[in-house]
Design a protein around this motif. Structure first.
Motif, mmCIF file in Angstrom:
data_model
loop_
_atom_site.group_PDB
_atom_site.id
_atom_site.type_symbol
_atom_site.label_atom_id
_atom_site.label_comp_id
_atom_site.label_asym_id
_atom_site.label_seq_id
_atom_site.Cartn_x
_atom_site.Cartn_y
_atom_site.Cartn_z
ATOM 1 N N SER A 283 45.683 21.954 -24.780
ATOM 2 C CA SER A 283 46.483 21.947 -26.006
ATOM 3 C C SER A 283 47.136 23.294 -26.269
ATOM 4 C CB SER A 283 45.611 21.552 -27.202
ATOM 5 O OG SER A 283 44.684 22.573 -27.531
ATOM 6 N N VAL A 284 46.556 24.376 -25.728
ATOM 7 C CA VAL A 284 47.156 25.705 -25.887
ATOM 8 C C VAL A 284 48.573 25.720 -25.309
ATOM 9 C CG1 VAL A 284 47.017 28.120 -25.154
ATOM 10 C CG2 VAL A 284 44.961 26.929 -25.951
ATOM 11 N N PHE A 285 48.751 25.149 -24.117
ATOM 12 C CA PHE A 285 50.068 25.107 -23.475
ATOM 13 C C PHE A 285 51.030 24.203 -24.251
ATOM 14 C CE2 PHE A 285 47.127 26.210 -20.063
ATOM 15 C CZ PHE A 285 47.774 27.284 -19.472
ATOM 16 N N ILE A 286 50.527 23.041 -24.663
ATOM 17 C CA ILE A 286 51.383 22.082 -25.378
ATOM 18 C C ILE A 286 51.870 22.665 -26.700
ATOM 19 C CG2 ILE A 286 51.389 19.832 -26.512
ATOM 20 C CD1 ILE A 286 49.362 18.912 -24.382
ATOM 21 N N LEU A 287 50.956 23.241 -27.469
ATOM 22 C CA LEU A 287 51.331 23.796 -28.772
ATOM 23 C C LEU A 287 52.218 25.023 -28.624
ATOM 24 C CD1 LEU A 287 47.944 23.392 -30.679
ATOM 25 C CD2 LEU A 287 49.993 21.986 -30.876
ATOM 26 N N THR A 288 52.026 25.793 -27.565
ATOM 27 C CA THR A 288 52.894 26.953 -27.331
ATOM 28 C C THR A 288 54.319 26.504 -27.070
ATOM 29 O OG1 THR A 288 51.098 28.324 -26.475
ATOM 30 C CG2 THR A 288 53.326 28.914 -25.807
ATOM 31 N N ILE A 289 54.491 25.486 -26.238
ATOM 32 C CA ILE A 289 55.839 24.982 -25.940
ATOM 33 C C ILE A 289 56.501 24.431 -27.188
ATOM 34 C CG2 ILE A 289 57.122 23.199 -24.682
ATOM 35 C CD1 ILE A 289 55.076 23.497 -22.418
ATOM 36 N N ILE A 290 55.756 23.651 -27.986
ATOM 37 C CA ILE A 290 56.318 23.101 -29.227
ATOM 38 C C ILE A 290 56.715 24.232 -30.169
ATOM 39 C CG2 ILE A 290 55.797 21.765 -31.296
ATOM 40 C CD1 ILE A 290 54.021 19.980 -29.602
ATOM 41 N N ALA A 291 55.844 25.225 -30.322
ATOM 42 C CA ALA A 291 56.115 26.331 -31.236
ATOM 43 C C ALA A 291 57.366 27.107 -30.822
ATOM 44 C CB ALA A 291 54.914 27.265 -31.293
ATOM 45 N N VAL A 292 57.517 27.368 -29.517
ATOM 46 C CA VAL A 292 58.686 28.097 -29.039
ATOM 47 C C VAL A 292 59.945 27.266 -29.250
ATOM 48 C CG1 VAL A 292 59.818 29.097 -27.019
ATOM 49 C CG2 VAL A 292 57.365 29.432 -27.368
ATOM 50 N N ALA A 293 59.889 25.974 -28.921
ATOM 51 C CA ALA A 293 61.060 25.112 -29.059
ATOM 52 C C ALA A 293 61.508 24.991 -30.510
ATOM 53 C CB ALA A 293 60.753 23.729 -28.486
#
Length: 359
Positions: A283-293
């Protein structure tokens, strides 16, 4: 040039997340201490025990809020980059959005590795100390944790039953042990009270009765008080709800296999804990991508709009996580689906938002 930008973003990523932890953890400790200080003073809890409790509380608190704090920290510093038009400058220099995302993924890898170690080894130990302190010092006599109607298969031949068991006094009522040879009952032990004597690892039975069933007759033995040793462990009488959270990964696997053999009704809860140890780092990777986008776009409302969107997404993620977790714990719903479904849904959302951000 790119290495300079990579280090710049990576340092901001890690520093902001660390600052977010350092900001929220003292708040959590202060709120908890304000609530518990009365009972701590009343029971004159030794200072080393209190200090250890709040160290365990800190690890538990960080593990609980890990995804949300990471998500908000990435939105925070990425929004600042967007508002300062730094992201526009990066992309205008010929850097692709995927290349711009690389230091975020490196930072996510570092945080995910930390989350994995935290979930597999540090959090279980902290959870054990946290819960032991809570039930020893902070719970009133009415709140003593009890297990009700315990019926368990100990091995291929033995079954035990206790109507209730008090984990603080290690005393249970209406105890029964039945020993079978195949489908035939060979003997049955019963007692109105069973108490575990920790000093010599024995069990004290009050109103002990043993009924041995022969081919043609029965032998009944009875004593007012009887001390004996059984093949089962104290944990067999005390399947407290939080036990899975206190076991490291290898111990948890062995515990789950043991509970499956005994037909435990709490397997769903235990497996949810097991699978979450692996889903959190992902989830760290998923949430990082969402946050950046979400936050890489400069919006008219500034950072506040990005934070509002981020908090909304974070709350939806937590809602999904909690609802499906409860479903797996209290029904036949698959624990692995319950744990990974939020990651799958938000992973698809992350790919969608990333595709739009690239445009």
């Amino acid at each position: 040039m790119l290495k300079i930008l990579d280090w710049y973003i990576l340092k901001r990523y890690l520093f902001t997340f660390l600052m977010m932890l350092l900001l929220f953890i003292p708040i959590g400790i202060t709120v908890n201490l304000a609530e518990k200080i009365g009972k701590i003073l009343e029971k004159e809890v030794p200072f080393p025990a209190v200090a250890q409790y709040y160290l365990d509380f800190t690890i538990n608190f960080a593990n609980l809020l890990f995804p949300i704090l990471l998500f908000l920290s990435v939105i925070w510093f990425t929004s600042k980059l967007a508002n300062n038009t730094e992201i526009v400058a990066f992309l205008s220099s010929g850097v692709s959005f995927s290349r711009f995302l690389r230091p975020y993924m490196i930072g996510a890898s570092i945080i995910a590795a930390f989350a994995l170690v935290l979930g597999l080894y540090l959090a279980p130990k902290a959870s054990k100390g946290f819960n032991q302190f809570k039930y020893k010092y902070l719970k009133s006599s009415r709140d003593v944790m009890q297990t009700q109607n315990i019926y368990r298969q100990i091995n291929d031949n033995d079954y035990i039953y206790v109507s209730n068991f008090d984990t603080r006094s290690k005393r249970g009522n209406n105890f029964t042990l039945e020993h079978f040879d195949g489908n035939k009952l060979k003997y049955k032990i019963s007692a109105t009270t069973i108490k575990y004597v920790e000093e010599d690892s024995t069990y004290n039975l009050i109103n002990y009765v043993k009924r041995t069933i022969g081919d043609h007759d029965e032998i009944i033995e009875s004593q007012r008080r009887f001390d004996t040793v059984f093949s089962f462990d104290l944990e067999d009488l005390t399947p407290v709800k939080y036990i899975a959270e206190t076991l490291q990964y290898n111990e948890l696997n062995r515990f789950i296999e043991k509970e499956k053999q005994r037909g435990s009704s709490n397997i769903g809860r235990y497996e949810v804990v097991k699978y979450k140890k692996w889903s959190l780092p992902v989830s760290v990777f998923i949430l990082t991508i969402i946050a950046v986008a979400v936050s890489s776009i400069k919006r008219r409302g500034g950072m506040g709009v990005n934070l509002a969107i981020g908090i909304t997404i974070a709350m939806i993620y937590v809602f999904f996580d909690k609802v499906f977790g409860v479903m797996a714990e209290q029904s036949d719903f698959s624990p692995i689906i319950a744990v990974w479904f939020p990651n799958v849904v938000f992973g698809i959302l992350a790919l969608f938002l990333l595709r739009n951000a690239k445009r």
